[in-house]
Design a protein around this motif. Sequence first.
Motif, PDB file in Angstrom:
ATOM      1  N   GLN A   1       0.860  -1.183   0.000  1.00  0.00           N
ATOM      2  CA  GLN A   1       0.000   0.000   0.000  1.00  0.00           C
ATOM      3  C   GLN A   1       0.895   1.230   0.000  1.00  0.00           C
ATOM      4  O   GLN A   1       2.037   1.163   0.457  1.00  0.00           O
ATOM      5  CB  GLN A   1      -0.927   0.012   1.218  1.00  0.00           C
ATOM      6  CG  GLN A   1      -0.205   0.135   2.553  1.00  0.00           C
ATOM      7  CD  GLN A   1      -1.129   0.035   3.746  1.00  0.00           C
ATOM      8  OE1 GLN A   1      -2.146  -0.632   3.685  1.00  0.00           O
ATOM      9  NE2 GLN A   1      -0.779   0.700   4.845  1.00  0.00           N
ATOM     10  N   TYR A   2       0.405   2.351  -0.533  1.00  0.00           N
ATOM     11  CA  TYR A   2       1.253   3.548  -0.572  1.00  0.00           C
ATOM     12  C   TYR A   2       0.404   4.780  -0.316  1.00  0.00           C
ATOM     13  O   TYR A   2      -0.820   4.778  -0.483  1.00  0.00           O
ATOM     14  CB  TYR A   2       1.984   3.642  -1.910  1.00  0.00           C
ATOM     15  CG  TYR A   2       1.211   4.343  -3.002  1.00  0.00           C
ATOM     16  CD1 TYR A   2       1.455   5.685  -3.312  1.00  0.00           C
ATOM     17  CD2 TYR A   2       0.238   3.668  -3.738  1.00  0.00           C
ATOM     18  CE1 TYR A   2       0.751   6.328  -4.308  1.00  0.00           C
ATOM     19  CE2 TYR A   2      -0.473   4.297  -4.739  1.00  0.00           C
ATOM     20  CZ  TYR A   2      -0.213   5.630  -5.033  1.00  0.00           C
ATOM     21  OH  TYR A   2      -0.920   6.275  -6.008  1.00  0.00           O
ATOM     22  N   ALA A   3       1.094   5.865   0.085  1.00  0.00           N
ATOM     23  CA  ALA A   3       0.413   7.129   0.347  1.00  0.00           C
ATOM     24  C   ALA A   3       1.439   8.248   0.324  1.00  0.00           C
ATOM     25  O   ALA A   3       2.637   8.031   0.539  1.00  0.00           O
ATOM     26  CB  ALA A   3      -0.295   7.101   1.706  1.00  0.00           C
ATOM     27  N   GLY A   4       0.969   9.474   0.047  1.00  0.00           N
ATOM     28  CA  GLY A   4       1.807  10.668   0.098  1.00  0.00           C
ATOM     29  C   GLY A   4       1.269  11.625   1.142  1.00  0.00           C
ATOM     30  O   GLY A   4       0.070  11.915   1.156  1.00  0.00           O
ATOM     31  N   TYR A   5       2.128  12.125   2.020  1.00  0.00           N
ATOM     32  CA  TYR A   5       1.690  12.984   3.120  1.00  0.00           C
ATOM     33  C   TYR A   5       2.251  14.403   3.041  1.00  0.00           C
ATOM     34  O   TYR A   5       2.085  15.171   3.992  1.00  0.00           O
ATOM     35  CB  TYR A   5       2.093  12.349   4.448  1.00  0.00           C
ATOM     36  CG  TYR A   5       1.346  11.066   4.736  1.00  0.00           C
ATOM     37  CD1 TYR A   5       0.021  11.082   5.153  1.00  0.00           C
ATOM     38  CD2 TYR A   5       1.970   9.830   4.574  1.00  0.00           C
ATOM     39  CE1 TYR A   5      -0.668   9.907   5.407  1.00  0.00           C
ATOM     40  CE2 TYR A   5       1.295   8.651   4.832  1.00  0.00           C
ATOM     41  CZ  TYR A   5      -0.024   8.694   5.253  1.00  0.00           C
ATOM     42  OH  TYR A   5      -0.706   7.529   5.499  1.00  0.00           O
ATOM     43  N   ALA A   6       2.924  14.731   1.946  1.00  0.00           N
ATOM     44  CA  ALA A   6       3.494  16.078   1.791  1.00  0.00           C
ATOM     45  C   ALA A   6       4.339  16.439   3.010  1.00  0.00           C
ATOM     46  O   ALA A   6       5.192  15.655   3.419  1.00  0.00           O
ATOM     47  CB  ALA A   6       2.377  17.094   1.543  1.00  0.00           C
ATOM     48  N   ASP A   7       4.085  17.612   3.622  1.00  0.00           N
ATOM     49  CA  ASP A   7       4.876  18.045   4.782  1.00  0.00           C
ATOM     50  C   ASP A   7       4.078  17.950   6.085  1.00  0.00           C
ATOM     51  O   ASP A   7       4.406  18.607   7.071  1.00  0.00           O
ATOM     52  CB  ASP A   7       5.343  19.488   4.577  1.00  0.00           C
ATOM     53  CG  ASP A   7       4.168  20.449   4.415  1.00  0.00           C
ATOM     54  OD1 ASP A   7       3.066  19.989   4.029  1.00  0.00           O
ATOM     55  OD2 ASP A   7       4.330  21.649   4.681  1.00  0.00           O
ATOM     56  N   THR A   8       3.030  17.120   6.110  1.00  0.00           N
ATOM     57  CA  THR A   8       2.148  17.063   7.286  1.00  0.00           C
ATOM     58  C   THR A   8       2.688  16.193   8.413  1.00  0.00           C
ATOM     59  O   THR A   8       2.157  16.245   9.526  1.00  0.00           O
ATOM     60  CB  THR A   8       0.762  16.527   6.878  1.00  0.00           C
ATOM     61  OG1 THR A   8       0.903  15.196   6.324  1.00  0.00           O
ATOM     62  CG2 THR A   8       0.121  17.437   5.834  1.00  0.00           C
ATOM     63  N   ARG A   9       3.720  15.404   8.167  1.00  0.00           N
ATOM     64  CA  ARG A   9       4.278  14.533   9.204  1.00  0.00           C
ATOM     65  C   ARG A   9       5.792  14.711   9.294  1.00  0.00           C
ATOM     66  O   ARG A   9       6.560  13.802   8.996  1.00  0.00           O
ATOM     67  CB  ARG A   9       3.924  13.068   8.929  1.00  0.00           C
ATOM     68  CG  ARG A   9       2.422  12.823   8.902  1.00  0.00           C
ATOM     69  CD  ARG A   9       2.089  11.356   8.775  1.00  0.00           C
ATOM     70  NE  ARG A   9       0.648  11.150   8.736  1.00  0.00           N
ATOM     71  CZ  ARG A   9       0.054   9.940   8.702  1.00  0.00           C
ATOM     72  NH1 ARG A   9       0.807   8.848   8.717  1.00  0.00           N
ATOM     73  NH2 ARG A   9      -1.259   9.850   8.669  1.00  0.00           N
ATOM     74  N   PRO A  10       6.223  15.883   9.719  1.00  0.00           N
ATOM     75  CA  PRO A  10       7.667  16.141   9.774  1.00  0.00           C
ATOM     76  C   PRO A  10       8.327  15.402  10.933  1.00  0.00           C
ATOM     77  O   PRO A  10       7.711  15.148  11.967  1.00  0.00           O
ATOM     78  CB  PRO A  10       7.739  17.655   9.978  1.00  0.00           C
ATOM     79  CG  PRO A  10       6.468  17.986  10.692  1.00  0.00           C
ATOM     80  CD  PRO A  10       5.435  17.048  10.135  1.00  0.00           C
ATOM     81  N   VAL A  11       9.598  15.078  10.741  1.00  0.00           N
ATOM     82  CA  VAL A  11      10.408  14.489  11.808  1.00  0.00           C
ATOM     83  C   VAL A  11      11.517  15.449  12.228  1.00  0.00           C
ATOM     84  O   VAL A  11      12.265  15.170  13.158  1.00  0.00           O
ATOM     85  CB  VAL A  11      11.022  13.148  11.364  1.00  0.00           C
ATOM     86  CG1 VAL A  11       9.928  12.115  11.137  1.00  0.00           C
ATOM     87  CG2 VAL A  11      11.864  13.312  10.104  1.00  0.00           C
ATOM     88  N   GLY A  12      11.623  16.576  11.518  1.00  0.00           N
ATOM     89  CA  GLY A  12      12.619  17.596  11.831  1.00  0.00           C
ATOM     90  C   GLY A  12      12.016  18.981  11.713  1.00  0.00           C
ATOM     91  O   GLY A  12      10.862  19.156  11.305  1.00  0.00           O
TER      92      GLY A  12
END
Length: 272
Positions: free
Chosen positions: A237-248
């Motif tokens: 399965q795949y998905a794109g989250y843009a910049d909504t889940r940053p780690v930095g």
Amino acid sequence: MRSRSRQRRQNKTDTKDRWMITYADLITLLLIFFVIMFAMSRLDIEKYETITESLQLTFKSGDSLLEKGHGILGSGDPYSQVSPPATSGQDDQGNKSSDVNAATPAPMTERELAFRKQEEELLSLMNMIQQYIKDNKLEDQIHVSDLPKGISITLSDRFLFDVGRADLKKDSAKTLSKLASLFGSLNTIVSIEGHTDSVPVGEASKFKDNWELSGARALSVLRYFIDQAKLSPDGFQYAGYADTRPVGDNNTTEGRTKNRRVEITVLRQLQQ
């Protein structure tokens, strides 16, 4: 005059001592009350002995939650307790005893066995990927971690793509091929997620925004596993989250670099 004075003193004395009559009456009534209560409260010896015997039997046969518990009073039958003893094979004198009364664990269901097998596979997968990263000196490009949802493999966008593009670099094929060889035997779902930083795409980009870019990058990795490595599409399965889940921190160069990534997660779940 003297007789009148003497009569007054006598009347005073009689009035002063009248309270003793009331007090004596009260004491008499209380005595009668307790005598009646005592007469009515005859002890039924038979009922008392029956209740006492029943309570003693209950306490003696009750099992304890402590190890080797023999009833609440410590005098119950050790072979009739509900909870199994802490150790089997020896009695209280240290002699060997039969395992007839030893509790045996219930057999695991097929699903429980499948989950245990999957945990072993995930652990082996993580160890192999870590060794691959170390052997190829890819510590700054690929990171693997064990998360509650599964084994997460994070790949830097610099390792996979050129700036603002979603076409895989040729150098990434070796690593993706290695991952594909490990995914083929897994009975679970592999999730592919694309992430970007908060910087908008350039005007010359073919993508409308970071949503399209992150989704296209995740799809490119998925296409490699399906089209090039010939893995079954049912396991992905795949998905794109843009910049909504940053780690930095998107306000720093280092933070934006961490945010531009593709996460491949081998999920902890069995296929139906």
